[in-house]
Design an enzyme around this catalytic site. Structure first.
Site, short mmCIF file in Angstrom:
data_model
loop_
_atom_site.label_atom_id
_atom_site.label_comp_id
_atom_site.label_asym_id
_atom_site.label_seq_id
_atom_site.Cartn_x
_atom_site.Cartn_y
_atom_site.Cartn_z
N LEU A 1 -21.07 -57.51 14.59
CA LEU A 1 -21.47 -56.28 13.90
C LEU A 1 -20.46 -55.15 14.15
O LEU A 1 -20.23 -54.76 15.30
CB LEU A 1 -22.87 -55.84 14.38
N ASP A 2 -19.85 -54.66 13.08
CA ASP A 2 -18.88 -53.56 13.15
C ASP A 2 -17.78 -53.84 14.18
O ASP A 2 -17.21 -52.91 14.78
CB ASP A 2 -19.58 -52.23 13.48
N MET B 1 -26.18 -52.76 4.46
CA MET B 1 -26.85 -52.63 5.75
C MET B 1 -27.35 -53.96 6.31
O MET B 1 -28.47 -54.07 6.80
CB MET B 1 -28.03 -51.64 5.62
N ARG B 2 -26.51 -54.99 6.22
CA ARG B 2 -26.91 -56.28 6.78
C ARG B 2 -25.75 -56.90 7.53
O ARG B 2 -24.60 -56.78 7.12
CB ARG B 2 -27.28 -57.26 5.64
N ASN C 1 -15.27 -53.22 5.67
CA ASN C 1 -16.49 -52.43 5.79
C ASN C 1 -16.09 -51.02 6.19
O ASN C 1 -15.13 -50.82 6.95
CB ASN C 1 -17.38 -53.04 6.89
N HIS D 1 -17.50 -47.75 8.29
CA HIS D 1 -18.50 -47.47 9.33
C HIS D 1 -18.31 -46.04 9.83
O HIS D 1 -17.18 -45.63 10.12
CB HIS D 1 -18.34 -48.46 10.49
N SER E 1 -14.39 -45.36 10.34
CA SER E 1 -13.41 -46.45 10.43
C SER E 1 -13.60 -47.40 9.25
O SER E 1 -14.73 -47.63 8.81
CB SER E 1 -13.63 -47.27 11.71
N ARG F 1 -31.95 -65.71 6.63
CA ARG F 1 -30.79 -64.82 6.45
C ARG F 1 -29.56 -65.58 5.96
O ARG F 1 -28.85 -65.13 5.07
CB ARG F 1 -30.48 -64.10 7.78
C1 GRF Z 1 -21.76 -44.40 4.89
O1 GRF Z 1 -21.92 -43.42 5.87
C2 GRF Z 1 -21.02 -45.60 5.47
O2 GRF Z 1 -20.07 -45.26 6.41
C3 GRF Z 1 -22.15 -46.37 6.10
O3 GRF Z 1 -23.25 -46.22 5.25
C4 GRF Z 1 -23.11 -45.00 4.51
C5 GRF Z 1 -23.17 -45.36 3.06
O4 GRF Z 1 -23.16 -44.24 2.24
N1 GRF Z 1 -21.76 -47.75 6.34
P1 GRF Z 1 -23.05 -44.45 0.65
O5 GRF Z 1 -24.15 -45.43 0.25
O6 GRF Z 1 -21.69 -44.99 0.37
O7 GRF Z 1 -23.28 -43.09 0.06
#
Ligand code: GRF
Length: 222
Positions: free
Chosen positions: A153-154, A99-100, A116, A118, A145, A74
């Site tokens: 993470l977040d 998503m990482r 980011n 979220h 947010s 990673r």
């Molecule tokens: C969104 O809901 C964002 O908040 C989350 O992943 C989703 C991504 O959606 N982190 P998109 O790929 O921007 O349509």
């Protein structure tokens, strides 16, 4: 000698996305309408088939994918994707559905330059399945947010939020569908504040116009 003021350089932005890319598309659209003082330099993805890559190509923005399986671990992947981002000399990196988690040593020199989005009212519900978790907890208020990214993470300092009332009969799907357009506006508004130099991460937390925020901004009406 010319007396004309030099126009400020637009904020240079690289976006990371793993999937659909609707938040990225919202930034592209706002920039194309002349409403966002940014230059979108590249869309980087960890998924070769991410629809976000096609959106970038269509908009004439560099679209680059790197496959995690081509790297030893990673941290090696994270080094590579951030090195690729660095080649665009971005002022800001936006994780928009990326998503990482990011290796702590890789993110350290970038803290304050990476945000980011979220889909929860952080600090509630970091991680996945945020809409289902809000419903299980019988929350009456849900939302999204935007935060500065750290190794947690977040978990980095929250800049701004958009709020949404939970309605009787809501499902994870209906909540997600109602929240998404708010996410687009929230992300665009937050990038605008950073691009204009109004929001920064200071030593004591997130600052707006030089003052430390006591609570997240609510930049769009709920
Ligand atoms: C969104 O809901 C964002 O908040 C989350 O992943 C989703 C991504 O959606 N982190 P998109 O790929 O921007 O349509």
């Amino acid at each position: 000698m010319s007396t004309a003021a030099t126009a400020p350089r637009p904020c240079s932005v690289v976006v990371f996305a793993s999937g659909r890319g609707s938040n990225f598309a919202a930034l592209v659209a706002a920039q194309q309408r002349g409403e966002l003082p940014i230059t979108l330099r590249a869309l980087l993805s960890d998924k070769r088939t991410a629809p976000a890559l096609l959106l970038a190509e269509t908009a004439g923005i560099d679209a680059v994918s790197l496959a995690p399986r081509d790297f030893a671990d990673r941290a090696a992947f994270d080094h590579a994707i951030f090195a690729r981002a660095a080649s665009y000399a971005p002022d800001l990196i936006v994780l928009a559905g990326y998503m990482r988690m990011i290796d702590a040593a890789v993110i350290a020199p970038w803290i304050g330059k990476v945000i980011n989005i979220h889909p929860s009212l952080l600090p509630k519900y970091p991680g996945l399945h945020t809409h289902a978790r809000a419903l299980e907890a019988r929350d009456t208020l849900h939302g999204a947010s935007v935060h500065f990214v750290t190794a947690e993470l977040d978990g980095g300092p929250v800049i701004a939020q958009a709020q949404l009332r939970v309605q009787p009969g809501d499902t994870p799907e209906t909540l997600a569908a109602r929240l998404l357009p708010l996410e687009h506006r929230l992300l665009t508004a937050t990038v605008d504040l950073i691009a204009r130099g109004r929001v920064v991460l200071g030593n004591d937390g997130v600052e707006l116009d030089g003052r430390v925020l006591r609570a997240p901004l609510i930049p769009i009406p709920s």
